[in-house]
Design a protein around this motif. Structure first.
Motif, mmCIF file in Angstrom:
data_model
loop_
_atom_site.group_PDB
_atom_site.id
_atom_site.type_symbol
_atom_site.label_atom_id
_atom_site.label_comp_id
_atom_site.label_asym_id
_atom_site.label_seq_id
_atom_site.Cartn_x
_atom_site.Cartn_y
_atom_site.Cartn_z
ATOM 1 N N PRO A 52 2.462 4.826 -13.920
ATOM 2 C CA PRO A 52 3.250 4.631 -12.699
ATOM 3 C C PRO A 52 2.531 3.714 -11.716
ATOM 4 O O PRO A 52 1.300 3.671 -11.666
ATOM 5 N N GLN A 53 3.312 2.984 -10.929
ATOM 6 C CA GLN A 53 2.763 2.087 -9.928
ATOM 7 C C GLN A 53 3.455 2.341 -8.601
ATOM 8 O O GLN A 53 4.589 2.799 -8.560
ATOM 9 N N GLY A 54 2.758 2.033 -7.517
ATOM 10 C CA GLY A 54 3.346 2.214 -6.189
ATOM 11 C C GLY A 54 3.281 3.667 -5.761
ATOM 12 O O GLY A 54 2.308 4.370 -5.997
ATOM 13 N N LYS A 55 4.351 4.154 -5.142
ATOM 14 C CA LYS A 55 4.395 5.527 -4.660
ATOM 15 C C LYS A 55 4.554 6.476 -5.844
ATOM 16 O O LYS A 55 5.353 6.242 -6.734
ATOM 17 N N GLN A 56 3.752 7.527 -5.852
ATOM 18 C CA GLN A 56 3.781 8.513 -6.925
ATOM 19 C C GLN A 56 3.299 9.848 -6.393
ATOM 20 O O GLN A 56 2.932 9.954 -5.225
ATOM 21 N N THR A 57 3.313 10.851 -7.231
ATOM 22 C CA THR A 57 2.842 12.164 -6.801
ATOM 23 C C THR A 57 1.321 12.197 -6.871
ATOM 24 O O THR A 57 0.697 11.375 -7.544
ATOM 25 N N PHE A 81 4.478 2.074 6.698
ATOM 26 C CA PHE A 81 3.288 2.003 5.855
ATOM 27 C C PHE A 81 3.680 1.821 4.399
ATOM 28 O O PHE A 81 3.077 1.021 3.679
ATOM 29 N N GLU A 82 4.697 2.548 3.958
ATOM 30 C CA GLU A 82 5.126 2.455 2.555
ATOM 31 C C GLU A 82 5.619 1.055 2.223
ATOM 32 O O GLU A 82 5.337 0.533 1.142
ATOM 33 N N LYS A 83 6.306 0.424 3.144
ATOM 34 C CA LYS A 83 6.804 -0.934 2.921
ATOM 35 C C LYS A 83 5.636 -1.909 2.750
ATOM 36 O O LYS A 83 5.637 -2.741 1.834
ATOM 37 N N ILE A 84 4.635 -1.789 3.585
ATOM 38 C CA ILE A 84 3.488 -2.686 3.510
ATOM 39 C C ILE A 84 2.657 -2.396 2.263
ATOM 40 O O ILE A 84 2.154 -3.308 1.618
ATOM 41 N N ALA A 85 2.538 -1.115 1.901
ATOM 42 C CA ALA A 85 1.763 -0.754 0.704
ATOM 43 C C ALA A 85 2.421 -1.313 -0.555
ATOM 44 O O ALA A 85 1.735 -1.762 -1.474
ATOM 45 N N ARG A 86 3.740 -1.304 -0.611
ATOM 46 C CA ARG A 86 4.435 -1.904 -1.751
ATOM 47 C C ARG A 86 4.168 -3.401 -1.818
ATOM 48 O O ARG A 86 4.010 -3.975 -2.888
ATOM 49 N N PHE A 88 1.476 -4.968 -0.924
ATOM 50 C CA PHE A 88 0.128 -5.226 -1.425
ATOM 51 C C PHE A 88 -0.127 -4.617 -2.802
ATOM 52 O O PHE A 88 -1.208 -4.773 -3.350
ATOM 53 N N GLY A 89 0.839 -3.896 -3.357
ATOM 54 C CA GLY A 89 0.692 -3.347 -4.705
ATOM 55 C C GLY A 89 -0.296 -2.199 -4.796
ATOM 56 O O GLY A 89 -1.016 -2.065 -5.781
ATOM 57 N N VAL A 90 -0.352 -1.366 -3.785
ATOM 58 C CA VAL A 90 -1.286 -0.240 -3.764
ATOM 59 C C VAL A 90 -0.620 0.972 -4.422
ATOM 60 O O VAL A 90 0.534 1.275 -4.150
ATOM 61 N N ASP A 91 -1.364 1.655 -5.292
ATOM 62 C CA ASP A 91 -0.897 2.920 -5.856
ATOM 63 C C ASP A 91 -1.296 4.022 -4.883
ATOM 64 O O ASP A 91 -2.484 4.183 -4.576
ATOM 65 N N TYR A 92 -0.325 4.773 -4.397
ATOM 66 C CA TYR A 92 -0.616 5.778 -3.371
ATOM 67 C C TYR A 92 0.303 6.977 -3.530
ATOM 68 O O TYR A 92 1.318 6.922 -4.199
ATOM 69 N N ALA A 93 -0.106 8.068 -2.876
ATOM 70 C CA ALA A 93 0.707 9.280 -2.826
ATOM 71 C C ALA A 93 0.641 9.813 -1.398
ATOM 72 O O ALA A 93 -0.428 9.824 -0.789
ATOM 73 N N LYS A 110 -6.077 5.298 -5.065
ATOM 74 C CA LYS A 110 -7.136 5.138 -6.049
ATOM 75 C C LYS A 110 -8.328 4.441 -5.415
ATOM 76 O O LYS A 110 -8.163 3.574 -4.550
ATOM 77 N N ALA A 111 -9.524 4.807 -5.853
ATOM 78 C CA ALA A 111 -10.732 4.243 -5.269
ATOM 79 C C ALA A 111 -10.813 2.734 -5.505
ATOM 80 O O ALA A 111 -11.307 1.991 -4.669
ATOM 81 N N ARG A 112 -10.280 2.264 -6.636
ATOM 82 C CA ARG A 112 -10.374 0.830 -6.907
ATOM 83 C C ARG A 112 -9.409 0.018 -6.047
ATOM 84 O O ARG A 112 -9.530 -1.192 -5.935
ATOM 85 N N ASP A 113 -8.459 0.666 -5.411
ATOM 86 C CA ASP A 113 -7.518 -0.010 -4.529
ATOM 87 C C ASP A 113 -8.018 -0.072 -3.080
ATOM 88 O O ASP A 113 -7.241 -0.356 -2.181
ATOM 89 N N ALA A 114 -9.287 0.177 -2.852
ATOM 90 C CA ALA A 114 -9.807 0.264 -1.487
ATOM 91 C C ALA A 114 -9.631 -1.044 -0.714
ATOM 92 O O ALA A 114 -9.250 -1.025 0.456
ATOM 93 N N ASP A 115 -9.895 -2.182 -1.356
ATOM 94 C CA ASP A 115 -9.758 -3.466 -0.656
ATOM 95 C C ASP A 115 -8.300 -3.746 -0.297
ATOM 96 O O ASP A 115 -7.996 -4.185 0.813
ATOM 97 N N ALA A 116 -7.414 -3.481 -1.231
ATOM 98 C CA ALA A 116 -5.992 -3.695 -0.961
ATOM 99 C C ALA A 116 -5.518 -2.745 0.127
ATOM 100 O O ALA A 116 -4.700 -3.119 0.981
ATOM 101 N N LEU A 117 -6.025 -1.517 0.116
ATOM 102 C CA LEU A 117 -5.627 -0.555 1.136
ATOM 103 C C LEU A 117 -6.161 -0.957 2.513
ATOM 104 O O LEU A 117 -5.487 -0.749 3.518
ATOM 105 N N THR A 118 -7.356 -1.536 2.554
ATOM 106 C CA THR A 118 -7.894 -2.026 3.827
ATOM 107 C C THR A 118 -6.973 -3.100 4.405
ATOM 108 O O THR A 118 -6.652 -3.082 5.594
ATOM 109 N N ALA A 119 -6.542 -4.024 3.561
ATOM 110 C CA ALA A 119 -5.617 -5.066 4.018
ATOM 111 C C ALA A 119 -4.290 -4.449 4.467
ATOM 112 O O ALA A 119 -3.708 -4.874 5.470
ATOM 113 N N THR A 120 -3.838 -3.443 3.744
ATOM 114 C CA THR A 120 -2.594 -2.772 4.098
ATOM 115 C C THR A 120 -2.709 -2.123 5.476
ATOM 116 O O THR A 120 -1.825 -2.260 6.319
#
Length: 163
Positions: A52-57, A81-86, A88-93, A110-120
Motif C-alpha cells: 500500500p502507498q499513501g494513507k493506510q492503517t 495535511f493529507e493533500k500535501i502528503a499525497r 510528496f508521496g509519503v506513506d502515512y497513517a 515510515k522512518a525512510r520517509d523522513a525527508d519527504a515528511l519534513t518537506a510536507t
C-alpha cells in the motif's frame, strides 16, 4: 472489428543460411518457451501482495518492517495535511487521540520517509501561517459594509461657478 480480434497474426523473424523445417520448429519452440516464461512472470506479479502507498492503517504501516515514527498535530484541519502528503508521496497513517478535549492527531510515517515528511510539514505550516496572517474576504467585506452604513453622506447641493 470482430474479425480483426479473431484473426491475429504473428511475425517471427528467423535468420539462417538455409531455412528448413527443423529451423522453423526450433524458432517456434523458442517463441513458445518465451511466452510461457512471460506468463509465469505475470502470474508471479499478480500473486505477490500489493504494497500500500499513501494513507493506510497503522497496522499496514508497521507491517512493512521499515521502522515507524510519529508526529503530533493538534490542528483539526487534517485534510490539508493529507493533500500535501499525497503530493510528496509519503506513506502515512493518521490516528485520532480523543483523550484530550481538542482531539490530537498522531501521524505515523515510515522512518525512510523522513525527508519527504519534513518537506510536507514545511509546506503545511507555511499554508497555516499564511492563512492566519491573511484575513478572510468575507470578514473584510462585512467590515466595509459597516463603514458604508455608518458613513454620513453630505447631500447638500452646491452651485459654484468655475472660471
Amino acid at each position: 472489428m470482430q474479425e480483426e480480434v479473431e484473426n491475429r497474426t504473428l511475425t517471427l523473424v528467423v535468420s539462417g543460411t538455409k531455412f528448413t523445417g527443423r529451423l522453423l520448429k526450433a524458432a517456434v519452440a523458442k517463441y513458445m518457451a518465451h511466452r510461457r516464461e512471460k506468463k509465469l512472470e505475470k502470474q508471479k506479479s499478480r500473486d505477490s501482495p500489493v504494497k500500500p502507498q499513501g494513507k493506510q492503517t497503522v497496522k499496514q504501516l508497521v507491517g512493512q518492517n521499515q521502522g515507524v515514527s510519529n508526529i503530533e498535530i493538534t490542528d483539526p484541519s487534517i485534510k490539508e495535511f493529507e493533500k500535501i502528503a499525497r503530493k510528496f508521496g509519503v506513506d502515512y497513517a493518521v490516528k485520532k487521540d480523543r483523550s484530550t478535549s481538542p482531539p490530537k492527531y498522531l501521524i505515523f510515517f515510515k522512518a525512510r520517509d523522513a525527508d519527504a515528511l519534513t518537506a510536507t510539514f514545511t509546506e503545511y505550516t507555511g499554508k497555516k501561517v499564511k492563512k492566519v496572517q491573511r484575513p478572510s474576504v468575507l470578514a473584510k467585506l462585512n467590515q466595509f459594509k459597516e463603514l458604508v452604513k455608518n458613513a454620513v453622506v453630505d447631500r447638500t447641493k452646491r452651485k459654484e461657478l468655475e472660471r
